[in-house]
Write a protein that holds these residues in place. Structure first.
Motif, PDB file in Angstrom:
ATOM      1  N   GLY A 124       0.864  -1.196   0.000  1.00 19.90           N
ATOM      2  CA  GLY A 124       0.000   0.000   0.000  1.00 19.90           C
ATOM      3  C   GLY A 124       0.886   1.226   0.000  1.00 19.90           C
ATOM      4  O   GLY A 124       2.080   1.134  -0.221  1.00 19.90           O
ATOM      5  N   GLY A 125       0.332   2.372   0.246  1.00 16.89           N
ATOM      6  CA  GLY A 125       1.162   3.579   0.289  1.00 16.89           C
ATOM      7  C   GLY A 125       1.514   4.057  -1.104  1.00 16.89           C
ATOM      8  O   GLY A 125       1.062   3.521  -2.120  1.00 16.89           O
ATOM      9  N   ALA A 126       2.378   5.066  -1.131  1.00 16.41           N
ATOM     10  CA  ALA A 126       2.634   5.757  -2.396  1.00 16.41           C
ATOM     11  C   ALA A 126       3.590   4.969  -3.280  1.00 16.41           C
ATOM     12  O   ALA A 126       3.557   5.077  -4.497  1.00 16.41           O
ATOM     13  CB  ALA A 126       3.210   7.133  -2.118  1.00 16.41           C
ATOM     14  N   LYS A 127       4.471   4.158  -2.651  1.00 19.85           N
ATOM     15  CA  LYS A 127       5.482   3.478  -3.449  1.00 19.85           C
ATOM     16  C   LYS A 127       4.838   2.391  -4.301  1.00 19.85           C
ATOM     17  O   LYS A 127       4.080   1.574  -3.794  1.00 19.85           O
ATOM     18  CB  LYS A 127       6.532   2.871  -2.519  1.00 19.85           C
ATOM     19  CG  LYS A 127       7.803   2.567  -3.241  1.00 19.85           C
ATOM     20  CD  LYS A 127       8.861   2.095  -2.282  1.00 19.85           C
ATOM     21  CE  LYS A 127      10.100   1.712  -3.074  1.00 19.85           C
ATOM     22  NZ  LYS A 127      10.966   0.829  -2.315  1.00 19.85           N
ATOM     23  N   GLY A 128       5.141   2.385  -5.575  1.00 19.13           N
ATOM     24  CA  GLY A 128       4.604   1.372  -6.476  1.00 19.13           C
ATOM     25  C   GLY A 128       3.101   1.443  -6.616  1.00 19.13           C
ATOM     26  O   GLY A 128       2.426   0.435  -6.811  1.00 19.13           O
ATOM     27  N   LYS A 129       2.556   2.636  -6.490  1.00 20.56           N
ATOM     28  CA  LYS A 129       1.105   2.788  -6.498  1.00 20.56           C
ATOM     29  C   LYS A 129       0.535   2.474  -7.871  1.00 20.56           C
ATOM     30  O   LYS A 129      -0.575   1.969  -7.991  1.00 20.56           O
ATOM     31  CB  LYS A 129       0.756   4.223  -6.091  1.00 20.56           C
ATOM     32  CG  LYS A 129      -0.708   4.436  -5.792  1.00 20.56           C
ATOM     33  CD  LYS A 129      -0.886   5.711  -4.999  1.00 20.56           C
ATOM     34  CE  LYS A 129      -2.342   5.998  -4.722  1.00 20.56           C
ATOM     35  NZ  LYS A 129      -3.098   6.232  -5.947  1.00 20.56           N
ATOM     36  N   GLY A 130       1.322   2.772  -8.923  1.00 21.17           N
ATOM     37  CA  GLY A 130       0.846   2.554 -10.290  1.00 21.17           C
ATOM     38  C   GLY A 130       0.417   1.111 -10.512  1.00 21.17           C
ATOM     39  O   GLY A 130      -0.646   0.845 -11.071  1.00 21.17           O
ATOM     40  N   LEU A 131       1.257   0.212  -9.996  1.00 23.19           N
ATOM     41  CA  LEU A 131       0.964  -1.213 -10.172  1.00 23.19           C
ATOM     42  C   LEU A 131      -0.327  -1.586  -9.461  1.00 23.19           C
ATOM     43  O   LEU A 131      -1.183  -2.290 -10.000  1.00 23.19           O
ATOM     44  CB  LEU A 131       2.139  -2.026  -9.623  1.00 23.19           C
ATOM     45  CG  LEU A 131       2.004  -3.539  -9.742  1.00 23.19           C
ATOM     46  CD1 LEU A 131       1.805  -3.939 -11.172  1.00 23.19           C
ATOM     47  CD2 LEU A 131       3.210  -4.227  -9.150  1.00 23.19           C
ATOM     48  N   LEU A 132      -0.467  -1.064  -8.241  1.00 22.17           N
ATOM     49  CA  LEU A 132      -1.671  -1.384  -7.460  1.00 22.17           C
ATOM     50  C   LEU A 132      -2.917  -0.885  -8.179  1.00 22.17           C
ATOM     51  O   LEU A 132      -3.928  -1.603  -8.275  1.00 22.17           O
ATOM     52  CB  LEU A 132      -1.538  -0.719  -6.086  1.00 22.17           C
ATOM     53  CG  LEU A 132      -2.576  -1.103  -5.028  1.00 22.17           C
ATOM     54  CD1 LEU A 132      -2.571  -2.595  -4.827  1.00 22.17           C
ATOM     55  CD2 LEU A 132      -2.280  -0.394  -3.726  1.00 22.17           C
ATOM     56  N   ASP A 133      -2.824   0.339  -8.699  1.00 19.07           N
ATOM     57  CA  ASP A 133      -3.979   0.896  -9.401  1.00 19.07           C
ATOM     58  C   ASP A 133      -4.317   0.063 -10.631  1.00 19.07           C
ATOM     59  O   ASP A 133      -5.482  -0.216 -10.898  1.00 19.07           O
ATOM     60  CB  ASP A 133      -3.697   2.346  -9.817  1.00 19.07           C
ATOM     61  CG  ASP A 133      -3.655   3.258  -8.609  1.00 19.07           C
ATOM     62  OD1 ASP A 133      -4.138   2.822  -7.541  1.00 19.07           O
ATOM     63  OD2 ASP A 133      -3.134   4.379  -8.726  1.00 19.07           O
ATOM     64  N   ALA A 134      -3.265  -0.341 -11.335  1.00 20.97           N
ATOM     65  CA  ALA A 134      -3.485  -1.140 -12.536  1.00 20.97           C
ATOM     66  C   ALA A 134      -4.185  -2.438 -12.169  1.00 20.97           C
ATOM     67  O   ALA A 134      -5.118  -2.887 -12.852  1.00 20.97           O
ATOM     68  CB  ALA A 134      -2.154  -1.423 -13.223  1.00 20.97           C
ATOM     69  N   ALA A 135      -3.749  -3.046 -11.045  1.00 22.46           N
ATOM     70  CA  ALA A 135      -4.334  -4.311 -10.622  1.00 22.46           C
ATOM     71  C   ALA A 135      -5.803  -4.128 -10.264  1.00 22.46           C
ATOM     72  O   ALA A 135      -6.664  -4.922 -10.626  1.00 22.46           O
ATOM     73  CB  ALA A 135      -3.560  -4.862  -9.437  1.00 22.46           C
TER      74      ALA A 135
END
Lengths: 331, 401
Positions: free
Chosen positions: A108-119
């Motif tokens: 969670g959090g800001a780091k690697g957020k792009g991937l999470l959003d994509a998922a």
């Protein structure tokens, strides 16, 4: 855009476990793996440790095998993936392979957020594994553990367990299953006390809350625990000072302010205002003055002014507890 | 304008230093075989400048250093060293003279490493053929090891090296060093001399200069700041409201919070103006320009600078709080003077009504106890007690009287 998977569909093609509570993350992964194995005992599980997913590897992993067996791919610490790997995972999310269940473990959090959003956009099943911060959440966790294990435990027993073990969920979960195995019949306070005693956590703020309500003996006991579990003395004087200070502030704040304005004026959250209001009974202006002076002395003492910081703290706690009962000049 | 002009109300010290500078010049000329040796005992190799804060120890030391390097043609005609115009004077005052090394720190202490390097420097001959001057600003910040290293240099002087040490009082320096220095004690500059300087040098209105000089209580830098900086004046006025506000507990807590916040904001403002300039200067020194790539090595230097700036901010915050306490102390001093019927000048001429009011409300004992409380707060801050807590303990003590 893919349809969003139902939250209870363990065999969803994509699951994201979001949060930083290790135990819950592990459980989320284990659930999926267990469900997959149940559906097909031949399932191939690839659990990739943090940093284990190299560029190019994903294509290899997701290629259908000759025997069309089911695969579970677990990507740990997905927020730390290298840019290339992220690109590949995103590309995979666009066109997922059949018979592959992917589990992304993300902090969670800001780091690697792009991937999470994509998922999420790809319709992932989301499992929240946020850290439990409040005591009530942890108590609920303990109760849930006993319930899952099929046993009843009294609320006092849960509280006792929490007090003596502290807030590490893994430890709490282990203790719950241990107690279930060891004890026959209902799990009550006495049963917990047989195996677990002492106090794992005591904070300066607990000491302060007891001291400002005049409960000197309990405050001293809690102070000893706090020092025993390694709370820094300076933190305790800080807590005492802020406890007394809040009382002084609230007692002298404008009488006809609305609760929200009052909270803003004092810089405290509303629940704190209510709590301080209860602690405020019995305090007078001279009491606050005496208590602040005592705490300031203790602060100098714990910062090298005295040979025995613990004694200085005890004196401050007693002085604060006593000051809460001084009945003289009002504010 | 000579280099001595910035020294306010220190006539005797100036005389002594001028005589020493003359003797020093005679020694230099005698060394070249151009003139007979003068009265050599007027000059010595190590000087310790002490005096109350802001009296101008460093200013005096720097003026003396300039006088030692002065190359004015007037000197041959019997002029006083330290003209302020020649190359020597100018570069010393600008801090760029090759033979004058100033050691100062923004942090809390001067370490032994710096001192060892200096001792080495002290044994070398001055490049300009006059005097090699090492000026230690804040000698009381030397660590014990650093002071002992310094002792080596002071103890075995090379013939043309002069140590100038500045400290608030003699007790702040190791006895072994003290005994090898000639001691110069600056006195608290009289308020009218300070006011005169503010008018003359900073172009302040006479009345404002007088008030600022009184309020500074002998600290020249503080007086100047009060005279030219509206914000500093406003903040002082805010601090001096505290004695009128501490009657009830709410006022005490609010005043403490405000004082700590003010001190913090003050330090931040000071740091902001300095930090930005320093960083820009450093960037300029590396040749950085807007929109182009950062020059090699600059990032590291900037980072290092930022680290120093941060530690300086911490120190400034503490010192600013101390200034506020000094203002309060001055206020209660005036209150006490009124209560005891003593004459003499007020430090807080501009706050006379408030002083009168507080004086009327209590007895001299109360005022003394309050002064004790302010001093206790200062001690507590020195001992690193949480600033808010220490100031709160003080304001509630002011309330009790």
């Amino acid at each position: 855009m893919a349809r969003k998977s139902a939250p209870d569909d363990l065999l969803a093609p994509l699951t994201v476990a979001v949060g930083q509570e290790e135990l819950l993350l592990d459980r989320a992964v284990a659930e999926v793996v267990a469900a997959a194995k149940k559906a097909d005992p031949e399932t191939d599980v690839r659990d990739l440790a943090p940093g284990g997913l190299q560029a190019g590897q994903l294509a290899e992993l997701t290629t259908p095998s000759l025997f069309a067996e089911r695969k579970v791919i677990v990507v740990r610490a997905a927020q730390d993936l290298a840019a290339d790997a992220v690109k590949e995972v995103k590309a995979y999310l666009e066109a997922p392979a059949e018979e592959v269940i992917m589990v992304l473990v993300h902090a969670g959090g800001a780091k690697g957020k792009g991937l999470l959003d994509a998922a999420k956009k790809a319709g992932a099943r989301e499992v929240l594994c946020a850290k439990l911060t409040k005591a009530s959440e942890k108590l609920a966790f303990i109760r849930g553990e006993f319930r899952t294990l099929g046993r009843a435990a009294s609320p006092e027993a849960c509280q006792a367990l929490f007090d003596s073990l502290g807030s590490d969920l893994r430890e709490l979960a282990a203790a719950c299953s241990q107690l279930t195995a060891d004890i026959e019949g209902p799990i009550d306070e006495a049963a917990v006390a047989k195996y677990y005693s002492g106090r794992a956590e005591a904070t300066g703020f607990e000491v302060a809350d007891l001291a400002v309500t005049g409960r000197a003996a309990e405050a001293l006991e809690r102070l000893r625990w706090a020092l025993a579990v390694g709370q820094p003395p300076t933190g305790i004087t800080y807590a005492l000072a802020s406890g007394v200070r809040s009382i002084g502030r609230l007692a002298t704040a404008g009488r006809n302010l609305r609760p929200a304005d009052l909270a803003r004026e004092l810089g405290m959250p509303p629940w704190k205002v209510d709590r301080v209001r209860q602690q405020m009974r019995g305090w007078t202006g001279d009491g606050v003055a005496a208590a602040l002076t005592a705490v300031a002395e203790a602060d100098a003492a714990v910062k090298g002014g005295s040979d025995d910081p613990a004694y200085a703290l005890e004196r401050a706690v007693v002085a604060v507890a006593r000051a809460s009962r001084i009945s003289s000049r009002p504010y | 304008m000579s280099v001595w002009d910035d020294l306010v109300g220190q006539d005797r010290v100036v005389e002594q230093l001028q005589a020493a500078a003359r003797a020093a010049r005679a020694a230099v000329l005698a060394g070249r075989g151009e003139a007979p040796e003068g009265n050599a005992s007027l000059m010595t190799h190590a000087w310790l400048f002490t005096g109350p804060p802001g009296a101008g120890q460093v200013t005096a030391a720097r003026a003396f250093a300039a006088a030692l390097q002065c190359t004015s043609p007037d000197l041959d005609l019997g002029g006083t060293p330290g003209c302020g115009f020649c190359d020597g004077c100018h570069t010393v005052l600008a801090g760029s003279h090759a033979d004058v090394k100033q050691v100062r720190t923004d942090g809390l202490s001067i370490g032994v490493g710096d001192m060892r390097a200096l001792v080495l420097r002290a044994s070398s001959y001055p490049t300009g053929g006059r005097w090699s001057v090492i000026l230690v600003d804040a000698a009381h910040r030397l660590t014990e090891a650093a002071a002992n290293a310094l002792l080596k240099g002071v103890e075995e002087p090379s013939p043309r090296t002069v140590w100038l040490l500045c400290a608030p009082s003699v007790q702040d320096v190791l006895p072994t060093i003290r005994s090898r220095c000639r001691l110069l004690v600056l006195r608290t500059p009289p308020a009218d001399a300070v006011a005169d300087m503010l008018v003359r040098r900073d172009g302040v209105e006479p009345e404002a200069a007088r008030l600022a000089a009184l309020a500074g209580q002998g600290d020249i830098d503080r007086s100047r700041r009060l005279a030219v900086d509206d914000q500093a004046r406003a903040r002082r006025a805010e601090v001096l409201r505290i004695p009128l506000e501490v009657a009830d507990l709410g006022g005490c807590l609010a005043a403490a919070q405000r004082l700590v916040d003010t001190a913090k904001a003050d330090a931040e403002a000071l740091a902001e103006t300095q930090d930005a300039k320093e960083t820009d200067d450093l960037r300029a020194a590396y040749g950085a320009s807007e929109g182009s790539r950062a020059p090699r090595g600059m990032a590291g230097a900037v980072k290092e600078l930022e680290k120093r700036q941060k530690s300086r901010a911490t120190r400034t915050r503490r010192e600013t709080l101390n200034v506020a306490l000094g203002d309060l102390l001055g206020f209660y001093r005036d209150v006490l003077a009124v209560q005891l019927g003593a004459g003499g000048a007020f430090a807080n001429e501009d706050q006379r009504p408030a002083v009168q009011r507080v004086a009327g409300e209590g007895a001299a004992e109360n005022t003394l106890r309050r002064i004790e409380a302010v001093l206790a707060c200062r001690r507590a801050l020195d001992r690193n007690v949480d600033p808010l807590l220490a100031v709160e303990a003080m304001t509630v003590a002011l309330r009790a009287g």
